[in-house]
Write a protein that holds these residues in place. Sequence first.
Motif: not given
Length: 130
Positions: A53-71
């Motif tokens: 949660e801290d990572a996605v609040r602070e960094d838009g790149a982390e927020a995006l990576a947490s939502l993208v799923d190659p599967f």
Amino acid sequence: MSTSETSRFVRLRVEMVLEITDPDALSGTALESIAVEYGEPGGESAEQRMLAEDAVREDGAEALASLVDPFDLVGEVPGVELTQASWSSEIVDYDPDDPDAWDLDDEDGEEDEEGEEDDEEGGGGVPHNG
């Protein structure tokens, strides 16, 4: 023997530059995804959830990576099974008006190939839905 005769495995590389137009919407969606993934706060994975949660609040790149799923990208493709995937996201300097801004033959390609083994074996960072 040719490569096609010796291996059925294919490495697909995709590179994109995305503009974050609404950081609050992006982090909000990422936080909702984390809540679903980790369940109620205070469980066994409470520390991991807080870090994510801290990572996605602070960094838009982390927020995006947490939502993208190659599967999700290949899950419905017939005759294909995803055997391994890694992905990352980072904030970059990008000028959409610069005609040379999208150079696929840049010098970073060699470095990326060397660093890919570490990415594929796991690594730190926010768990990415996968």
